[in-house]
Design a protein around this motif. Structure first.
Motif: not given
Lengths: 394, 182
Positions: A166-186
């Motif tokens: 599940l740690a690996l699963k959260m890591r996999n979510i975080s990749g695209p998650g970080m991209l989405l975060f950068a765009l939405t936060c901006t």
């Protein structure tokens, strides 16, 4: 406040919860009163406070994403704490509704007659119009909500399940998650703060806002840890090494904030184009000038000097004081972004700044506390938990 | 021709693993020795404290040099832009500190980086061509699987016999004198 040493369940939080709720209710009552009596001031104060608490929520989302992405060890012990703040972020959508319903009070571009007389606003209308603005706001909160929920639920599942998988699963979510975060936060910062002055634009504005978000959550986390430890919670598990690391990041992002703030100022100063410089000119009139200078000093020079050395970062007392300081200057920074659009030439603080702050903040803290007592306050089944507790800075 | 008496320049001892070396370092430290060193294939956690090494002084040097870089860059640009060769650029004042900040920032970093590298070499007395531990053939293991502790004869506590006895007593294996072998 009591921590069960075996299950890491926190109980007897009712006092804090009630206190937060009381503050929230008091603040919100003040908000309603202010809405009726000082409508202009109310909305600008309200936006300032909302952005402040939003920056804490966004900061925690970023921290958790980053934690998973780099597979960090030291921060495992504080991960759940941040997750509890992160999962409270969608609550702020509720506080955003009053703004969506009263766009005219804040955003000049939402007035059809103003747009009709303004060539620039007409050009920007496809992006800056009430319908699209509201849709975007909902999309931002949707993305943050989905990301936070996915990470949070996986993290809870990890407590009783396959730690490594599940740690690996959260890591996999975080990749695209970080991209989405950068765009939405901006884009959220473009929409909600930058468009207060719709003629002005700065492409680095989102990064500037983000730098503040991350600083805010670092200060907030440090403060929460020192508060919890003063109540006897996590006294053995969270060590001076964790404070040291939070201090290092706080120092780094103080510099990052200054770097970005200067980059924005520098290009506009060099270019010397009136439609760009006007933004800084507004912040250089009357006593705004002193606040601008204070930000350079308080948001950069002072924390830079204090946090530079290793010793203060390994002193809980200094770190606690610095966290309060960083939160205060972070609030002033947001005030400095928002308020010049209302209080031209001269700024003053209003009781509504406090009322809206505790109104939104009290409610926010109430929901964080509710989460805090409903499950273990550390990810008990994370494979790196022990390593995180024993971690030492070389 | 009388046989040349070769000077003993130190003592070298090998230890079985990092933990033993760490404990040995603590005992050597407690015995009062200052001029001794540990040689390991990889950094050992807690070794600084075990050897009694204080916090590095390098930070102060870097901070001072960094600040000197700040002032150098500021003075240089002021002299060039406002004194030696004044040219008005896009209507800005001759002394426009805003325009100087990127250079100030970079020169601060440049001076700090140089101070870090050169200061590190200086405090470590590097580069040097020779060290008594190289008299031993076994020291090569320090880059592979050996954990060594050496005490130099320049240490005020150094006594040929006592020091060797100490190292043997605290678990050192194959304790040997470091003597020039031609």
């Amino acid at each position: 406040m009591k921590l069960d040493k075996d299950t890491f369940n926190l109980s007897e939080l009712e006092g804090l919860r009630k206190f937060a709720l009381l503050l929230g209710a008091l603040g919100l009552a003040g908000c309603v009163f202010g809405f009726c009596t000082h409508r202009d001031q109310f909305f600008y104060s309200y936006l300032t406070s909302l952005i402040f608490w939003l920056s804490i929520g966004l900061g925690s989302l970023f921290f958790v994403l980053l934690h998973h992405l780099v597979d960090a060890t030291w921060s495992v012990i504080i991960r759940r704490l941040l997750e509890n703040v992160m999962i409270t972020l969608p609550v702020l959508l509720f506080f955003f509704i009053p703004i969506l319903l009263n766009l005219h009070d804040l955003y000049h571009w939402s007035h059809a007659d103003a747009v009709a007389q303004d060539e620039l606003l007409q050009q920007k209308e496809p992006f800056l119009n009430p319908a699209f603005f509201s849709i975007r706001a909902v999309i931002y909160f949707l993305i943050w909500g989905v990301l936070a929920n996915k990470l949070y639920n996986t993290s809870l599942k990890q407590d009783n399940g396959d730690g490594r998988g599940l740690a690996l699963k959260m890591r996999n979510i975080s990749g695209p998650g970080m991209l989405l975060f950068a765009l939405t936060c901006t884009f959220a910062s473009f929409d909600w703060i930058m468009s207060l002055d719709p003629h002005w634009y700065s492409t680095i504005f989102g990064v500037y806002f983000f730098a503040g978000c991350f600083l805010a959550i670092l200060a907030f986390t440090t403060l929460t840890l020192s508060f919890l430890q003063s109540k006897g919670v996590l006294t053995d598990e969270v060590t001076i090494e964790h404070y040291h690391d939070l201090g290092k990041l706080m120092f780094a992002f103080t510099v990052f904030w200054a770097y970005i703030a200067f980059s924005q100022y520098f290009l506009i100063w060099y270019g010397n184009i009136p439609e760009e410089t006007i933004w800084y000119l507004h912040r250089w009139e009357g006593n705004w000038k002193y606040l601008s200078l204070f930000l350079v000093l308080g948001h950069f020079v002072i924390p830079f000097t204090i946090l530079l050395s290793r010793v203060p970062k390994r002193n809980i007392r200094v770190m606690t004081i610095m966290s309060v300081w960083m939160l205060v200057v972070h609030w002033l920074d947001i005030f400095w972004l928002v308020m010049p659009n209302l209080q031209k030439h001269h700024f003053h603080f209003s009781w509504l700044d406090i009322a809206t702050f505790i109104g939104i903040g009290g409610t926010f803290i109430y929901f964080v506390c509710k989460r805090l007592s409903s499950q273990p306050i550390v990810p008990v089944n994370d494979p790196k938990l022990q390593a995180s507790i024993k971690f030492v800075n070389v | 021709m009388p046989e040349e008496i070769k000077k003993i320049e130190g003592v070298l001892a090998e230890f079985g693993n990092p933990k033993e070396l760490l404990e040995a370092a603590e005992k050597v430290r407690d015995a009062g020795y200052k001029r001794f060193d540990c040689h390991t294939p990889f950094p050992v956690h807690g070794m600084d404290a075990a050897m009694g090494l204080g916090p590095s002084r390098l930070g102060w040097l870097v901070a001072a040099m960094g600040f000197a870089g700040t002032l150098t860059a500021l003075a240089m640009q002021w002299w060039m832009s406002a004194v030696d060769y004044p040219v008005v650029i896009s209507g800005k004042p001759l002394f426009s500190f805003q325009a100087f900040i990127p250079i100030i920032f970079e020169v601060t970093i440049l001076f700090s980086a140089f101070a870090t590298v050169i200061g590190m070499l200086g405090f470590n007395i590097l580069p040097r061509f020779h060290h008594p531990v190289f008299y031993s053939d076994r020291i090569r293991k320090a880059t592979d699987d050996g954990f060594f502790l050496s005490i130099e004869s320049t240490d005020p506590f150094f006594r040929e016999d006592k020091t060797k006895e100490l190292l043997t007593a605290i678990g050192g294996q194959e304790v040997e004198y470091l003597v020039a072998n031609d």
